[in-house]
Design a protein around this motif. Structure first.
Motif, short mmCIF file in Angstrom:
data_model
loop_
_atom_site.label_atom_id
_atom_site.label_comp_id
_atom_site.label_asym_id
_atom_site.label_seq_id
_atom_site.Cartn_x
_atom_site.Cartn_y
_atom_site.Cartn_z
N LEU A 17 0.70 -1.37 0.03
CA LEU A 17 0.01 -0.03 0.00
C LEU A 17 1.06 1.15 -0.02
N LEU A 18 1.94 1.07 0.87
CA LEU A 18 3.00 2.25 0.81
C LEU A 18 3.37 2.54 -0.45
N VAL A 19 3.80 1.48 -1.21
CA VAL A 19 4.29 1.55 -2.28
C VAL A 19 3.56 2.55 -3.44
N ALA A 20 2.20 1.87 -3.50
CA ALA A 20 1.17 2.50 -4.23
C ALA A 20 1.06 3.81 -4.04
N ALA A 21 1.21 4.06 -2.76
CA ALA A 21 0.87 5.58 -2.32
C ALA A 21 1.98 6.42 -2.66
N SER A 22 3.10 6.08 -2.39
CA SER A 22 4.25 6.80 -2.88
C SER A 22 4.37 7.04 -4.52
N LEU A 23 4.08 6.04 -5.08
CA LEU A 23 3.92 6.40 -6.80
C LEU A 23 2.72 7.26 -6.93
N LEU A 24 1.69 7.07 -6.58
CA LEU A 24 0.53 8.00 -6.55
C LEU A 24 0.95 9.40 -6.43
N ILE A 25 1.61 9.50 -4.99
CA ILE A 25 1.72 10.93 -4.41
C ILE A 25 2.76 11.68 -5.39
N SER A 26 3.78 10.93 -5.75
CA SER A 26 4.69 11.57 -6.56
C SER A 26 4.15 11.89 -8.11
N ARG A 85 12.04 15.10 -23.18
CA ARG A 85 12.39 14.14 -23.91
C ARG A 85 13.08 13.01 -22.87
N GLY A 86 13.60 11.79 -23.66
CA GLY A 86 14.33 11.00 -22.65
C GLY A 86 13.78 9.98 -22.28
N ILE A 87 14.48 9.08 -21.38
CA ILE A 87 13.56 7.96 -21.04
C ILE A 87 12.28 8.51 -20.18
N PHE A 88 12.67 9.37 -19.57
CA PHE A 88 11.48 10.06 -18.80
C PHE A 88 10.32 10.56 -19.32
N GLN A 89 10.06 10.15 -20.58
CA GLN A 89 9.30 10.99 -21.35
C GLN A 89 7.76 10.55 -20.86
N HIS A 90 7.11 9.67 -20.78
CA HIS A 90 6.17 9.17 -20.39
C HIS A 90 5.67 9.44 -18.95
N PRO A 91 4.69 10.15 -18.54
CA PRO A 91 4.31 10.43 -17.08
C PRO A 91 4.52 9.06 -16.41
N LEU A 92 3.92 8.09 -16.76
CA LEU A 92 4.01 6.71 -15.92
C LEU A 92 5.34 6.44 -15.82
N SER A 93 6.26 6.17 -16.91
CA SER A 93 7.29 5.56 -16.67
C SER A 93 8.25 6.63 -15.93
N GLU A 94 8.04 7.82 -16.15
CA GLU A 94 9.04 9.05 -15.24
C GLU A 94 8.67 8.69 -13.74
N THR A 95 7.34 8.43 -13.35
CA THR A 95 7.06 8.19 -11.87
C THR A 95 7.81 7.07 -11.60
#
Lengths: 304, 129
Positions: A214-223, A242-252
């Motif tokens: 739950l804490l992992v999920a919350a950390s990702l969501l908050i970020s 640009r870059g590997i961090f391009q998409h919001p989900l992959s960046e998170t």
């Protein structure tokens, strides 16, 4: 097709304002969430003191609201400041309940006065965070621009403007490195002061595997909320990065992994973890400290 | 710009909704605090000790105990002590619980070298935080 834009934008605007408030709460309040004295003092605070605390926080919020606040709109009337501050206080309380539950500081074997005292005490820093949400990160003075884009584009639509331009591998790497560096810097700034404290093993020890997930999920969501939903102003820039961090989900996800890695290094440095420690200790300590680290990382990328 | 200054004067439905929810929440919290204020909550700490099933590992007995604070006030540094006569000698394992808030449980484990069925377990002391 064009008809639903207006009602949606009202709700979207309100959602952005509220999520910005929540982000501000976490950015400012998380160090005091990892302070056991705050939990303890909360257990023996008298009702009168709790009321006084809420009242003083409310007064502080009204004062802050005249200059910063959490809403996009410029405050005009004092009435507006009063109601916005009430909302800020409520958001602070809500964030306090959620985060105390996440870290298993509130459990069902506690008495009512203990529970309320902890919630009220922890809500004070969170509420102040709401009050200064706009001032925490540079909104870059492009409120208008970000509003327009929120109305016209959806978050899963690929960024169009900058990404189509020269996509040379060097600049791609440069952008990725800049993002990773900003994440790392932010994570260290917030988590370094928490890493050597006793709170890390204390919280980690009370987290069962489901609570850790739950804490992992919350950390990702908050970020994710801080960087992509709270409309701090730098979102457009981030979406067109640009870059590997391009998409919001992959960046998170990528920045969470960077935060976890740094968390491990910090815990090793402070000898909270060593190589003979069992696996569950590594996992629980790292995830526990991963929350403040990834919040710092999110702030770092916005500040970039 | 004009859109914003106009919206600044008039509250949208969405903003009304969050204001109403916020006020309800605040009323609930203030109401709860008021309730706590009215009901007297200054009873000093009072403890009961409940023992769980002891488990034996390599001839050593681990006895989990739960301390419940029936009082309203929080106690800190709660010293829990066990006492068991083993072969004419007293065994007195003890542990300190950092914090036992009012109406709350805390768990600890005492370790004996013989079956603690006859052991006496009590809270010896505490501090006011």
């Amino acid at each position: 097709m064009n008809q639903p834009t207006l009602p949606r934008s009202i709700w979207a605007e309100e959602r952005d304002d509220l999520l910005r408030a929540v982000s501000g709460a976490f950015l400012f309040g998380v160090p005091l969430l990892y302070t056991m004295e705050v939990w303890w003092i909360g257990t023996y605070t008298s009702p009168l003191r709790m009321l006084a605390g809420l009242l003083l926080t409310y007064a502080a919020l009204v004062a802050l609201n005249r200059t910063t606040g959490f809403r996009t709109q410029k405050q005009t009337s004092i009435w507006r400041s009063l109601t916005d501050s009430a909302e800020g206080l409520a958001i602070g309380l809500l964030v306090s309940v959620i985060s105390l539950l996440l870290l298993r500081r509130l459990t069902f074997d506690l008495g009512l006065d203990t529970v309320i005292g902890q919630i009220v005490l922890e809500s004070i820093p969170f509420s102040i965070g709401v009050g200064i949400a706009n001032g925490l990160l540079d909104r870059g003075g492009n409120d208008q621009a970000s509003d327009e884009s929120e109305n016209s584009t959806d978050q899963n639509e690929p960024p169009k403007s900058a990404a189509d331009q020269p996509d040379s591998p060097e600049s791609l790497w440069k952008d990725t490195l800049a993002d990773a560096g900003a994440t790392a810097l932010g994570a260290i700034i917030i988590a370094f002061s928490i890493a050597p404290t006793d709170e890390v093993p204390m919280i980690a020890g009370s987290l069962s595997p489901p609570a850790l997930l739950l804490l992992v999920a919350a950390s990702l969501l908050i970020s994710y909320i801080i960087v992509f939903e709270a409309e701090f102003g730098a979102q457009d820039k981030r979406r067109s990065q640009r870059g590997i961090f391009q998409h919001p989900l992959s960046e998170t996800v990528a920045s969470y992994l960077i935060s976890l890695l740094l968390t491990m290094l910090m815990l090793l440095f402070f000898q909270q973890l060593d190589f003979s420690a069992p696996l569950n200790q590594w996992v629980s300590y790292t995830i526990t400290l991963g929350l403040p680290a990834t919040i710092g990382g999110a702030a770092g990328r916005l500040a970039l | 710009m004009s859109k914003h200054s106009a919206a600044g004067q008039q509250r949208s439905t969405a903003e009304w909704l969050s204001l109403v929810i916020s006020l309800l929440l605040l009323t609930a919290v203030v109401g709860l605090i008021g309730f706590l204020w009215i009901t007297p909550t200054d009873e000093v700490p009072r403890f009961s000790v409940q023992r769980d099933q002891a488990r034996e590992v390599d001839g050593v007995f681990y006895l989990p105990v739960t301390v419940h604070n029936h009082g309203d006030s929080t106690a800190s540094q709660v010293l829990l002590e066990g006492s068991l006569m083993v072969d004419g000698q007293e065994q007195a394992p003890n542990t300190t619980l950092d914090f036992v808030p009012g109406h709350s449980d805390r768990e600890a484990t005492l370790i004996f070298s013989a079956d603690p069925a006859q052991a006496e377990i009590r809270v010896v002391s505490y501090q006011k935080p």
